[in-house]
Write a protein that holds these residues in place. Structure first.
Motif, PDB file in Angstrom:
ATOM      1  N   ALA A 104       0.816  -1.217   0.000  1.00  0.00           N
ATOM      2  CA  ALA A 104       0.000   0.000   0.000  1.00  0.00           C
ATOM      3  C   ALA A 104       0.846   1.262   0.000  1.00  0.00           C
ATOM      4  CB  ALA A 104      -0.912  -0.004   1.222  1.00  0.00           C
TER       5      ALA A 104
ATOM      6  N   SER B  62       4.145   2.840  -5.165  1.00  0.00           N
ATOM      7  CA  SER B  62       3.512   3.545  -6.308  1.00  0.00           C
ATOM      8  C   SER B  62       4.576   4.276  -7.106  1.00  0.00           C
ATOM      9  CB  SER B  62       2.493   4.585  -5.870  1.00  0.00           C
ATOM     10  OG  SER B  62       1.811   4.192  -4.747  1.00  0.00           O
TER      11      SER B  62
ATOM     12  N   PHE C 123       0.179  -1.718 -10.228  1.00  0.00           N
ATOM     13  CA  PHE C 123      -0.614  -0.566  -9.779  1.00  0.00           C
ATOM     14  C   PHE C 123      -1.935  -1.020  -9.148  1.00  0.00           C
ATOM     15  CE2 PHE C 123       1.070   3.471 -11.876  1.00  0.00           C
ATOM     16  CZ  PHE C 123       1.203   4.099 -10.655  1.00  0.00           C
TER      17      PHE C 123
ATOM     18  N   ASN D 206      -1.205  -2.284  -5.773  1.00  0.00           N
ATOM     19  CA  ASN D 206      -0.860  -1.124  -4.964  1.00  0.00           C
ATOM     20  C   ASN D 206      -2.123  -0.362  -4.540  1.00  0.00           C
ATOM     21  OD1 ASN D 206       0.736   2.017  -5.668  1.00  0.00           O
ATOM     22  ND2 ASN D 206       0.863   0.866  -3.775  1.00  0.00           N
TER      23      ASN D 206
ATOM     24  N   ALA E 265      -3.798   0.003  -0.888  1.00  0.00           N
ATOM     25  CA  ALA E 265      -3.889   1.363  -0.338  1.00  0.00           C
ATOM     26  C   ALA E 265      -5.317   1.675   0.102  1.00  0.00           C
ATOM     27  CB  ALA E 265      -3.429   2.382  -1.376  1.00  0.00           C
TER      28      ALA E 265
ATOM     29  N   THR F 157      -7.000   7.480   5.679  1.00  0.00           N
ATOM     30  CA  THR F 157      -7.335   8.791   5.121  1.00  0.00           C
ATOM     31  C   THR F 157      -8.408   8.704   4.029  1.00  0.00           C
ATOM     32  OG1 THR F 157      -6.456  10.485   3.645  1.00  0.00           O
ATOM     33  CG2 THR F 157      -5.130   8.549   3.899  1.00  0.00           C
ATOM     34  N   PHE F 158      -8.490   7.526   3.401  1.00  0.00           N
ATOM     35  CA  PHE F 158      -9.501   7.357   2.350  1.00  0.00           C
ATOM     36  C   PHE F 158     -10.915   7.322   2.926  1.00  0.00           C
ATOM     37  CE2 PHE F 158      -6.213   5.366  -0.556  1.00  0.00           C
ATOM     38  CZ  PHE F 158      -6.306   6.377  -1.482  1.00  0.00           C
TER      39      PHE F 158
ATOM     40  N   PHE G 121     -12.494   7.753  -6.876  1.00  0.00           N
ATOM     41  CA  PHE G 121     -11.431   7.993  -7.852  1.00  0.00           C
ATOM     42  C   PHE G 121     -10.471   6.810  -7.940  1.00  0.00           C
ATOM     43  CE2 PHE G 121      -7.070   9.361  -8.728  1.00  0.00           C
ATOM     44  CZ  PHE G 121      -7.231   9.779 -10.036  1.00  0.00           C
ATOM     45  N   HIS G 122      -9.944   6.397  -6.783  1.00  0.00           N
ATOM     46  CA  HIS G 122      -8.926   5.346  -6.823  1.00  0.00           C
ATOM     47  C   HIS G 122      -9.503   3.986  -7.221  1.00  0.00           C
ATOM     48  CE1 HIS G 122      -6.580   8.435  -4.786  1.00  0.00           C
ATOM     49  NE2 HIS G 122      -5.537   7.819  -5.296  1.00  0.00           N
TER      50      HIS G 122
ATOM     51  N   LEU H  48      -9.916   4.119 -10.837  1.00  0.00           N
ATOM     52  CA  LEU H  48      -8.582   4.032 -11.433  1.00  0.00           C
ATOM     53  C   LEU H  48      -8.135   2.570 -11.530  1.00  0.00           C
ATOM     54  CD1 LEU H  48      -6.509   6.141 -12.350  1.00  0.00           C
ATOM     55  CD2 LEU H  48      -5.403   5.884 -10.145  1.00  0.00           C
TER      56      LEU H  48
ATOM     57  N   HIS I 103     -14.245  15.219  -4.912  1.00  0.00           N
ATOM     58  CA  HIS I 103     -13.303  15.324  -3.798  1.00  0.00           C
ATOM     59  C   HIS I 103     -12.818  16.763  -3.639  1.00  0.00           C
ATOM     60  CE1 HIS I 103      -9.910  14.584  -1.202  1.00  0.00           C
ATOM     61  NE2 HIS I 103      -9.064  15.021  -2.132  1.00  0.00           N
ATOM     62  N   TYR I 104     -12.376  17.356  -4.741  1.00  0.00           N
ATOM     63  CA  TYR I 104     -11.836  18.719  -4.642  1.00  0.00           C
ATOM     64  C   TYR I 104     -12.933  19.743  -4.375  1.00  0.00           C
ATOM     65  CZ  TYR I 104      -7.208  17.181  -5.791  1.00  0.00           C
ATOM     66  OH  TYR I 104      -5.983  16.567  -5.744  1.00  0.00           O
TER      67      TYR I 104
ATOM     68  N   TYR J 227      -1.918  24.691  -5.234  1.00  0.00           N
ATOM     69  CA  TYR J 227      -2.265  23.266  -5.274  1.00  0.00           C
ATOM     70  C   TYR J 227      -3.660  23.069  -5.855  1.00  0.00           C
ATOM     71  CZ  TYR J 227      -3.088  18.505  -3.675  1.00  0.00           C
ATOM     72  OH  TYR J 227      -3.367  17.175  -3.627  1.00  0.00           O
TER      73      TYR J 227
ATOM     74  N   PHE K 134      -5.391  19.226 -13.296  1.00  0.00           N
ATOM     75  CA  PHE K 134      -5.350  17.767 -13.421  1.00  0.00           C
ATOM     76  C   PHE K 134      -6.694  17.227 -13.915  1.00  0.00           C
ATOM     77  CE2 PHE K 134      -5.649  13.450 -11.577  1.00  0.00           C
ATOM     78  CZ  PHE K 134      -4.580  12.886 -12.239  1.00  0.00           C
TER      79      PHE K 134
ATOM     80  N   ALA L 222      -0.028  13.883 -11.366  1.00  0.00           N
ATOM     81  CA  ALA L 222      -0.481  12.957 -10.321  1.00  0.00           C
ATOM     82  C   ALA L 222       0.572  12.864  -9.219  1.00  0.00           C
ATOM     83  CB  ALA L 222      -0.740  11.585 -10.917  1.00  0.00           C
TER      84      ALA L 222
ATOM     85  N   HIS M 248       0.132  13.947  -5.191  1.00  0.00           N
ATOM     86  CA  HIS M 248       0.333  13.030  -4.066  1.00  0.00           C
ATOM     87  C   HIS M 248       1.327  13.560  -3.045  1.00  0.00           C
ATOM     88  CE1 HIS M 248      -1.574   9.745  -6.391  1.00  0.00           C
ATOM     89  NE2 HIS M 248      -1.971   9.448  -5.179  1.00  0.00           N
TER      90      HIS M 248
HETATM   91  C1  HEM Z   1      -1.643   7.550 -11.522  1.00  0.00           C
HETATM   92  C2  HEM Z   1      -2.438   7.161 -10.605  1.00  0.00           C
HETATM   93  C3  HEM Z   1      -2.963   8.025  -9.489  1.00  0.00           C
HETATM   94  C4  HEM Z   1      -3.498   9.242  -9.517  1.00  0.00           C
HETATM   95  C5  HEM Z   1      -3.713  10.096 -10.747  1.00  0.00           C
HETATM   96  C6  HEM Z   1      -3.842   9.623  -8.183  1.00  0.00           C
HETATM   97  C7  HEM Z   1      -4.372  10.830  -7.819  1.00  0.00           C
HETATM   98  C8  HEM Z   1      -4.632  11.199  -6.517  1.00  0.00           C
HETATM   99  C9  HEM Z   1      -5.159  12.445  -6.140  1.00  0.00           C
HETATM  100  C10 HEM Z   1      -5.484  13.535  -7.086  1.00  0.00           C
HETATM  101  C11 HEM Z   1      -5.280  12.463  -4.805  1.00  0.00           C
HETATM  102  C12 HEM Z   1      -5.852  13.573  -3.977  1.00  0.00           C
HETATM  103  C13 HEM Z   1      -4.850  14.285  -3.209  1.00  0.00           C
HETATM  104  C14 HEM Z   1      -5.528  15.341  -2.398  1.00  0.00           C
HETATM  105  O1  HEM Z   1      -6.077  15.040  -1.359  1.00  0.00           O
HETATM  106  O2  HEM Z   1      -5.504  16.455  -2.853  1.00  0.00           O
HETATM  107  C15 HEM Z   1      -4.804  11.220  -4.316  1.00  0.00           C
HETATM  108  C16 HEM Z   1      -4.737  10.886  -2.991  1.00  0.00           C
HETATM  109  C17 HEM Z   1      -4.228   9.698  -2.530  1.00  0.00           C
HETATM  110  N1  HEM Z   1      -3.717   8.684  -3.293  1.00  0.00           N
HETATM  111 FE1  HEM Z   1      -3.642   8.630  -5.317  1.00  0.00          FE
HETATM  112  N2  HEM Z   1      -3.526   8.593  -7.355  1.00  0.00           N
HETATM  113  C18 HEM Z   1      -2.977   7.609  -8.116  1.00  0.00           C
HETATM  114  C19 HEM Z   1      -2.483   6.443  -7.705  1.00  0.00           C
HETATM  115  C20 HEM Z   1      -2.387   6.094  -6.373  1.00  0.00           C
HETATM  116  C21 HEM Z   1      -1.813   4.900  -5.925  1.00  0.00           C
HETATM  117  C22 HEM Z   1      -1.228   3.820  -6.825  1.00  0.00           C
HETATM  118  C23 HEM Z   1      -1.880   4.909  -4.577  1.00  0.00           C
HETATM  119  C24 HEM Z   1      -1.382   3.811  -3.714  1.00  0.00           C
HETATM  120  C25 HEM Z   1      -0.683   3.959  -2.698  1.00  0.00           C
HETATM  121  C26 HEM Z   1      -2.505   6.137  -4.165  1.00  0.00           C
HETATM  122  C27 HEM Z   1      -2.727   6.529  -2.862  1.00  0.00           C
HETATM  123  C28 HEM Z   1      -3.283   7.710  -2.481  1.00  0.00           C
HETATM  124  C29 HEM Z   1      -3.530   8.098  -1.123  1.00  0.00           C
HETATM  125  C30 HEM Z   1      -3.192   7.294   0.102  1.00  0.00           C
HETATM  126  C31 HEM Z   1      -4.145   9.357  -1.161  1.00  0.00           C
HETATM  127  C32 HEM Z   1      -4.648  10.156   0.021  1.00  0.00           C
HETATM  128  C33 HEM Z   1      -3.773  11.282   0.356  1.00  0.00           C
HETATM  129  C34 HEM Z   1      -4.312  12.075   1.511  1.00  0.00           C
HETATM  130  O3  HEM Z   1      -5.299  12.799   1.329  1.00  0.00           O
HETATM  131  O4  HEM Z   1      -3.754  11.934   2.587  1.00  0.00           O
HETATM  132  N3  HEM Z   1      -2.795   6.833  -5.289  1.00  0.00           N
HETATM  133  N4  HEM Z   1      -4.414  10.449  -5.396  1.00  0.00           N
END
Ligand code: HEM
Lengths: 359, 268
Positions: free
Chosen positions: A42, A47, A79, A82, A86, A92-93, A102-103, A106, A343-344, B176, B183, B222, B226
């Motif tokens: 995770a 990633s 991915f 992953n 996650a 946090t999710f 979203f995820h 994805l 989300h945003y 941001y 994005f 992306a 993150h």
């Molecule tokens: C290319 C693929 C991905 C994109 C485009 C993407 C995009 C995003 C975006 C836009 C956010 C929101 C951030 C915010 O709160 O402003 C986010 C949050 C997050 N993503 Fe991804 N993500 C991708 C892949 C992944 C993967 C593979 C993981 C696996 C670990 C992951 C884990 C997370 C986590 C844990 C958050 C929460 C962050 C937080 O708010 O603390 N993401 N992602």
């Protein structure tokens, strides 16, 4: 599980405590081991590693150094693991439904992309006017799991027109076709540009690769079966010189075939239309230096047989595309974008950017 | 007045607005109204120039390098102007964004405005949707670049010039958000582009140079998105990443069509 219950009802305590402890310890260890694995799977470091793999691999695959299928399957698979880990692992999710949507979307998108790479088909075929597609492409590229239903598909090219604006600027293409529908009925359609023929998930599209075809009949002197041949001249009007070298099948007779157009077909100076000309001749230059001018229906006698010039037709180059995951890709990407926008939007509504808290 | 003269006049307006925005930082005069008038006047003249060309040629400005540069200069200036209007406290960012656009202007002057023809396969509404989303995406990233520029200039010691602006962590938050907006629209651009491409050429993705590098830009965005929620980097690092992403996106948007002649190579 059943084993443990049986032990406790029978004796109240384990007959062999140390053995039981060991079992729980093993259980613990394996659970620890699994949670360690999920933890690692995770992590964003993972990633990042996959991302770097993709970033590094994409230019290599664009240059054909590694297979895009292998890259996408491995990268996409990693991915997906992953992301799944996650979603399960990161608390946090849980408070952020938009991010979950979203995820998750994805993940589906990646899975669809992998399925797509494994099952896709891309091909090309050229058909002479009046010829039926026999289920075999002349050039092709396919995913390793592609189930070949192309063999069952039939359609015929029945002629086409292409509009040209001054300066040979290509306009609309209209190609008449006949095709065999899945219910066994024969259908007539016109395709071209953004209208394709769709059969069983395969899309057939016209291309700018098209031109004139010389249709010839070879009648061998030895009484064996006469043979039809069609020579596809270079794409017209991209190539104005309409020449092809050709050998009469099963003979050593070599010739250079040139189409002489006695009328303007596509006029570069004004608006015109690609069509079959009415006035034309075929010039055959033989290996021995002799030259023959043939009209439609003319015959040419050789010691091995008779060559009949049956006339001029068109040929059309088709592109074939098949991708069963396409709708999934579209649906999941739209869902992903919706989840992110949601989300945003929530985040911006909750906190002003110039508040102390910010984001 | 013809298209070309309208374009020159518009660019002259943008140039004056950019110089006034920079001078504003040092002189502490309020030239906001003048800048706003120059920007909106320029945008209107430029729109007229693009519109006349569109009407004359029968297709939008997205076939040749000249058309791509000109229409993007227009859409990016619209983004800067809207931001100028809606965020009065952050007008100083125009001193960063407008000079950035000078590069586009210089490049535009170098390219040939020769007439172009639209290939039949380009003629679908999805093309307009695709390009429209792309312009919003780049516009949002440019605004983030302006905001991040202030953070970087502060880091470089120019604190006094921007003393009246909100502190850097707050600017970082806003930047941001604009990157997130970028994005979302970048993603929409990719999807609309895939639909167009399927309509036009019978395949939704074919790893042509522009597609491949645009995907890189998307991944980079992306990555940036993150880093902030997960690692809380200081505003300076965030600002640096915004700039890096912008430079990359800029090179992809304008550099790849430049190298491969047609926006999507091999399709005309
Ligand atoms: C290319 C693929 C991905 C994109 C485009 C993407 C995009 C995003 C975006 C836009 C956010 C929101 C951030 C915010 O709160 O402003 C986010 C949050 C997050 N993503 Fe991804 N993500 C991708 C892949 C992944 C993967 C593979 C993981 C696996 C670990 C992951 C884990 C997370 C986590 C844990 C958050 C929460 C962050 C937080 O708010 O603390 N993401 N992602």
């Amino acid at each position: 599980m059943g084993q443990k219950n049986a032990v406790s009802t029978e004796g109240g305590a384990s007959p062999n405590p140390s053995q039981n402890d060991q079992a729980t310890g093993n259980d613990h260890a394996s659970r620890n081991w699994i949670s360690w694995l999920v933890d690692k799977a995770a992590s964003l470091k993972f990633s990042l590693a996959v991302l770097l793999l993709l970033l590094g691999g994409l230019p290599l695959s664009a240059q054909g150094l590694i297979s895009a299928t292998a890259l996408l399957t491995v990268g996409g698979g990693l991915f997906i693991i992953n992301l799944a880990a996650a979603l399960h692992h990161h608390s946090t999710f849980h408070a952020q439904p938009g991010l979950i949507v979203f995820h998750t979307a994805l993940m589906v998108l990646l899975a669809a992309a992998v399925v797509s790479r494994l099952t896709y088909f891309k091909g090309a075929v050229e058909l002479t006017q009046g010829e039926w597609f026999q289920g075999v492409a002349q050039a092709e590229e396919r995913g390793p799991w592609h189930s070949d239903r192309l063999r069952e598909l039939r359609f015929s090219h029945e002629g086409f027109t292409v509009d040209y604006a001054p300066g040979l600027k290509r306009g609309a293409t209209r190609n008449q076709i006949r095709w065999l529908a899945s219910d066994g009925t024969m259908q007539n359609s016109t395709i071209g540009d953004d209208i394709s023929l769709d059969m069983e998930g395969y899309r057939f599209r016209t291309t700018a690769n098209k031109g004139f075809a010389l249709v010839l009949l070879w009648i061998p002197i030895d009484g064996s079966q006469p043979m039809h041949a069609s020579i596809h001249l270079p794409s017209y009007p991209a190539t104005l010189e309409q020449v092809r070298h050709w050998r009469i099948p099963q003979t050593g007779i070599r010739t250079k075939a040139t189409l002489l157009l006695d009328e303007v077909v596509v006029d570069p100076e004004q608006s015109s239309q690609f069509h079959l000309p009415r006035r034309y001749r075929l010039r055959l230059a033989m290996g021995d230096g002799s030259v023959h001018l043939l009209k439609e229906g003319s015959r040419l006698h050789f010691t091995e047989g008779i060559l009949v010039f049956e006339g001029l037709r068109t040929w059309m180059g088709y592109r074939i595309h098949y991708d069963p995951a396409m709708n999934w890709l579209l649906a999941s990407s739209m869902t992903a974008i919706f989840g992110l926008a949601w989300h945003y939007y929530r985040q911006c509504m909750r906190n002003r950017w110039d508040d102390d808290q910010g984001l | 007045m013809d298209e070309q003269n309208l374009l020159w006049l518009a660019m002259f307006g943008y140039m004056l607005a950019g110089m006034a925005a920079v001078a504003n930082l040092f002189i502490h005069r309020s030239w906001d109204r003048i800048i706003m008038t120059l920007l909106s006047g320029g945008v209107l003249l430029h729109a007229l120039s693009l519109g006349l060309r569109w009407q004359r040629l029968g297709h939008g400005p997205f076939i040749s390098m000249f058309e791509i540069l000109s229409s993007n200069l227009w859409s990016l200036t619209v983004a800067v102007t809207l931001f100028y209007w809606f965020y009065p406290t952050l007008r100083a960012t125009a001193a960063v964004t407008l000079p950035t656009l000078f590069i586009l202007m210089a490049w535009l002057m170098e390219t040939s405005p020769a007439d172009t023809a639209i290939p039949p396969t380009y003629d679908t509404p999805w093309l307009y949707v695709h390009i429209g989303f792309g312009k919003v995406a780049l516009g949002a990233v440019l605004v983030a670049v302006g905001i991040s520029g202030i953070i970087l200039l502060r880091t470089l010691g120019q604190v006094r010039l921007f003393a009246r602006l909100p502190d850097s962590p707050r600017l970082d938050t806003l930047s941001y958000r604009f990157m997130a907006l970028g994005f979302i629209f970048h993603s929409l651009m990719l999807v609309a582009g895939a639909i167009w491409s399927l309509d036009a050429w019978g395949r939704y993705w074919s790893w042509d140079p522009l597609e491949t590098w645009t995907l890189h830009t998307w991944l980079l965005l992306a990555l940036y998105l993150h880093l902030r929620p997960l690692f809380h980097p200081p505003p300076m690092v965030g600002a640096f990443l915004v700039w890096a992403t912008f430079i990359f996106a800029f090179l992809v948007f304008f550099g790849i069509p430049f190298v491969s002649q047609a926006p999507h190579q091999g399709v005309v």
